[in-house]
Design a protein around this motif. Structure first.
Motif, PDB file in Angstrom:
ATOM      1  N   PRO A 267       0.738  -1.008   0.029  1.00  0.00           N
ATOM      2  CA  PRO A 267       0.027  -0.120   0.041  1.00  0.00           C
ATOM      3  C   PRO A 267       0.821   1.388   0.153  1.00  0.00           C
ATOM      4  CG  PRO A 267      -0.914  -1.655   1.533  1.00  0.00           C
ATOM      5  CD  PRO A 267       0.432  -2.117   1.367  1.00  0.00           C
ATOM      6  N   GLU A 268       0.285   2.156  -0.707  1.00  0.00           N
ATOM      7  CA  GLU A 268       0.943   3.573  -0.848  1.00  0.00           C
ATOM      8  C   GLU A 268       2.248   3.511  -1.898  1.00  0.00           C
ATOM      9  OE1 GLU A 268       0.436   6.376   1.272  1.00  0.00           O
ATOM     10  OE2 GLU A 268      -1.579   5.145   1.795  1.00  0.00           O
TER      11      GLU A 268
ATOM     12  N   GLY B  69      -0.791   5.453 -10.846  1.00  0.00           N
ATOM     13  CA  GLY B  69      -1.609   6.003  -9.619  1.00  0.00           C
ATOM     14  C   GLY B  69      -0.703   5.395  -8.467  1.00  0.00           C
ATOM     15  N   LYS B  70      -1.383   5.403  -7.294  1.00  0.00           N
ATOM     16  CA  LYS B  70      -1.066   5.087  -5.982  1.00  0.00           C
ATOM     17  C   LYS B  70      -1.731   3.863  -5.485  1.00  0.00           C
ATOM     18  CE  LYS B  70      -1.506   7.383  -2.058  1.00  0.00           C
ATOM     19  NZ  LYS B  70      -1.541   8.521  -1.169  1.00  0.00           N
ATOM     20  N   VAL B  71      -1.107   2.906  -4.759  1.00  0.00           N
ATOM     21  CA  VAL B  71      -2.054   1.803  -4.294  1.00  0.00           C
ATOM     22  C   VAL B  71      -2.504   2.136  -3.234  1.00  0.00           C
ATOM     23  CG1 VAL B  71      -1.694  -0.532  -3.360  1.00  0.00           C
ATOM     24  CG2 VAL B  71      -0.235   0.162  -5.141  1.00  0.00           C
TER      25      VAL B  71
ATOM     26  N   ASN C  23      -6.014  -6.548  -1.671  1.00  0.00           N
ATOM     27  CA  ASN C  23      -7.047  -7.628  -1.310  1.00  0.00           C
ATOM     28  C   ASN C  23      -6.496  -8.842  -0.528  1.00  0.00           C
ATOM     29  OD1 ASN C  23      -9.342  -9.287  -1.016  1.00  0.00           O
ATOM     30  ND2 ASN C  23      -9.713  -9.635  -2.996  1.00  0.00           N
ATOM     31  N   GLN C  24      -6.332  -9.014   0.702  1.00  0.00           N
ATOM     32  CA  GLN C  24      -5.755  -9.909   1.628  1.00  0.00           C
ATOM     33  C   GLN C  24      -6.527 -11.120   1.385  1.00  0.00           C
ATOM     34  OE1 GLN C  24      -3.090  -9.071   3.374  1.00  0.00           O
ATOM     35  NE2 GLN C  24      -3.036 -11.337   4.011  1.00  0.00           N
ATOM     36  N   ALA C  25      -7.524 -10.983   1.007  1.00  0.00           N
ATOM     37  CA  ALA C  25      -8.466 -12.303   0.739  1.00  0.00           C
ATOM     38  C   ALA C  25      -7.713 -13.351  -0.327  1.00  0.00           C
ATOM     39  CB  ALA C  25      -9.924 -12.218   0.364  1.00  0.00           C
ATOM     40  N   VAL C  26      -7.061 -12.655  -1.406  1.00  0.00           N
ATOM     41  CA  VAL C  26      -6.469 -13.512  -2.411  1.00  0.00           C
ATOM     42  C   VAL C  26      -5.118 -13.993  -2.182  1.00  0.00           C
ATOM     43  CG1 VAL C  26      -7.921 -12.488  -4.328  1.00  0.00           C
ATOM     44  CG2 VAL C  26      -5.578 -11.481  -3.854  1.00  0.00           C
TER      45      VAL C  26
ATOM     46  N   ARG D 140      -6.252  -1.747  -5.475  1.00  0.00           N
ATOM     47  CA  ARG D 140      -7.031  -0.603  -5.775  1.00  0.00           C
ATOM     48  C   ARG D 140      -6.023   0.538  -5.956  1.00  0.00           C
ATOM     49  NH1 ARG D 140     -12.023  -2.124  -2.240  1.00  0.00           N
ATOM     50  NH2 ARG D 140     -13.208  -2.969  -4.169  1.00  0.00           N
ATOM     51  N   LEU D 141      -5.995   1.338  -7.032  1.00  0.00           N
ATOM     52  CA  LEU D 141      -5.305   2.499  -7.427  1.00  0.00           C
ATOM     53  C   LEU D 141      -5.941   3.705  -7.379  1.00  0.00           C
ATOM     54  CD1 LEU D 141      -3.313   1.437 -10.371  1.00  0.00           C
ATOM     55  CD2 LEU D 141      -2.270   1.474  -8.122  1.00  0.00           C
TER      56      LEU D 141
END
Lengths: 127, 395
Positions: free
Chosen positions: A46-47, A74-76, A80-83, A102-103
């Motif tokens: 992330p980030e 873009g920036k994260v 998704n921890q589930a995958v 997601r970005l």
């Protein structure tokens, strides 16, 4: 009847949906089908700032590892921890619950330049 | 997403002159995804439909687990089969391999290695002794790796004296039936097969087809390898598929099964620059051969045995979930590079990554902590004994 969600695609078999200036990214059904049983997913921190076309995630089947590319710059902002916890989700629900990250897009209007469903279907025909 | 490297990019043209096995159409009817391998179009995995889908969902994981639970059929017709016949054929073959072939009894098969003068492994192969010919001459049956078969046969042929003949068998198919249900399936087709011991070799009549069978394989399970005339391969495969415990399985499952069983893949884990001692294959060198030191590369190989090899092939368990593939650098706790992974992937049986590779001798002890360099990260791992999944050969 609600409009079908606007999902866009890349030639590298990522899908993108847009909500405001945040894009959700995953791999297509065609991609999971071609890969076979998925056993490992690595997602960006992330980030992290990513540039269009940059390898930023990894998906591994029993057979081999493949890179997943940022479809747009873009920036994260979310992963998704589930995958990560259950990579087989990618085989089961690639276009839904098995989104990757997601970005927050640098240029949200760049989304419109990506292939729409019809264009991606046409592209798959050429493979 | 980039295409997996072991599958052809769909936009590439079909390589010219890709050979097919006698079961090519059979695989395609069953939903095989065909890939080029060693010059052949081979099934890597299946997308099953209809009744076969009820047996197994297909894919590498499904096919792998089905083989461990019941039985799977692998088409290995791309491998090289040949007879070596003539008076003294065993003694001649002993000039090329490390094993005791003179001591190989009729109806028995042995794993062996073709070595070069430097002690490197040209190929690994199976050698069986069949009943003598009508004139009493020896008959040895060979199975060698697909990728090496032309080179192996040329190498062997170049070393045969008059009176000993190598006869490659390109018109024969080879299928492996592997798994705990394999013996019941073959026993139903020919009851005599049930009596065949591990590494036994015999003729059998299966579904009206005259076959050569051995109780061997490449999965760690009980099973058989069955050689039959190419034109009867479909009939044999269909007869085997008549048993509901059986599914066809592709090269993907074949590779993950052999890795779990700790078995070497020539070209990955052993090659002409690897000697049998560092590969952990000292057991293939016959005792008499060791005393006589009369096999190719005996000097360097026996020196490695006496002094201890500089590196050793070991099993490796990465601690996380990330598979470490062939070519991954192995580091010790101090951060020095001490080796390389030669085969690595995901173990369907253990639901975890597994690998094998070569490490410096001081890093080869069971339990040694190592680091694997994967995509710029260091992942913790440990040396473990092989096989990763216990062998279940019949004894």
């Amino acid at each position: 009847m609600p409009a079908a969600p606007d999902i866009r695609y890349t030639r590298d078999h990522e899908w993108v949906s847009l909500d405001g200036d945040v894009a959700t990214i995953g791999i297509t059904d065609h991609a999971q089908e071609a890969l076979g049983d998925i056993v490992f997913v690595e997602l960006p921190e992330p980030e992290r700032a990513v540039t269009e076309g940059e390898a930023c995630a990894v998906v591994e089947s029993v057979k081999a590892a493949s890179d997943v590319y940022a479809p747009l710059s873009g920036k994260v902002v979310e992963i998704n921890q589930a995958v990560i916890d259950d990579p087989a989700l990618v085989n089961g629900d690639p276009m839904g619950g098995a989104w990757f990250f997601r970005l927050e897009l640098d240029e949200p209007e760049a989304f419109d330049a990506l292939m729409d469903e019809a264009a991606y279907a046409e592209y798959l025909e050429t493979l | 997403m980039s295409p997996p490297p072991d599958e052809p990019a769909a936009t590439l043209p079909t390589p010219p002159a890709l050979a097919t096995t006698p079961l090519d159409a059979w695989h395609r009817r069953l939903g095989a995804r065909m890939v080029p391998f060693a010059g052949y179009a081979m099934p890597v995995q299946y997308d099953f439909a209809g009744e076969m889908a009820a047996r197994c969902r297909g894919g590498v994981l499904g096919e792998h687990l089905h083989c461990r639970a019941q039985a799977a059929l692998f088409d290995v017709s791309h491998m090289g089969q040949a007879w070596i016949t003539g008076a003294g054929a065993d003694a001649v073959l002993e000039t090329l391999v490390v094993g005791d072939i003179a001591g190989l009894r009729e109806g028995r098969q042995r794993y062996s290695l073709l070595t070069n003068d430097q002690g490197g492994i040209l190929d690994d192969l199976m050698i069986a002794r069949a009943a003598p010919g009508a004139d009493g001459t020896q008959r040895l049956f060979l199975v060698v790796n697909a990728a090496n078969k032309e080179a192996d046969f040329a190498h062997i042929a170049a070393h045969l004296p008059p009176g000993v003949t190598l006869t490659p068998l390109p018109a024969r198919a080879l299928v492996a039936v592997q798994g705990p249900a394999a013996a019941a399936i073959l026993g139903a087709l020919d009851p005599a097969t049930a009596a065949l011991p591990f590494l036994g070799f015999a003729t059998a009549r299966l579904a009206g087809i005259d076959c050569l069978i051995s109780r061997s394989g490449y999965t760690g399970e009980d099973g058989f390898e069955i050689s039959c005339p190419a034109e009867q391969a479909e009939a044999l495969a269909d007869a085997l598929l008549g048993f509901s415990a059986l599914i066809p399985a592709g090269l993907g499952a074949r590779d993950s099964l052999r890795l779990e069983a700790g078995l070497c893949l020539h070209g990955n884990d052993i090659d002409p620059a690897t000697n049998p001692i560092e590969a952990g294959l000292t057991w293939t060198i016959g005792k008499r051969r060791r005393m006589a030191a009369d096999f190719p590369g005996a000097g360097p190989i026996l020196a490695a045995l006496a002094e201890g090899p500089a590196r050793l092939r070991v099993g490796i368990r990465p601690e996380g979930r990330a598979p470490a593939r062939a070519g991954t650098a192995i580091l010790n706790e101090a951060g020095e590079t001490v080796g390389t992974i030669t085969s690595g992937g995901f173990s369907p049986s253990l639901s975890a990554p597994i690998a094998m590779g070569y490490v410096r001798r001081d890093a080869a002890g069971d339990g040694t902590k190592l680091w694997l360099s994967v995509r710029g990260q260091r992942l913790p791992a440990q040396v473990v004994p092989m096989p990763f999944v216990p062998h279940r050969y019949i004894r």
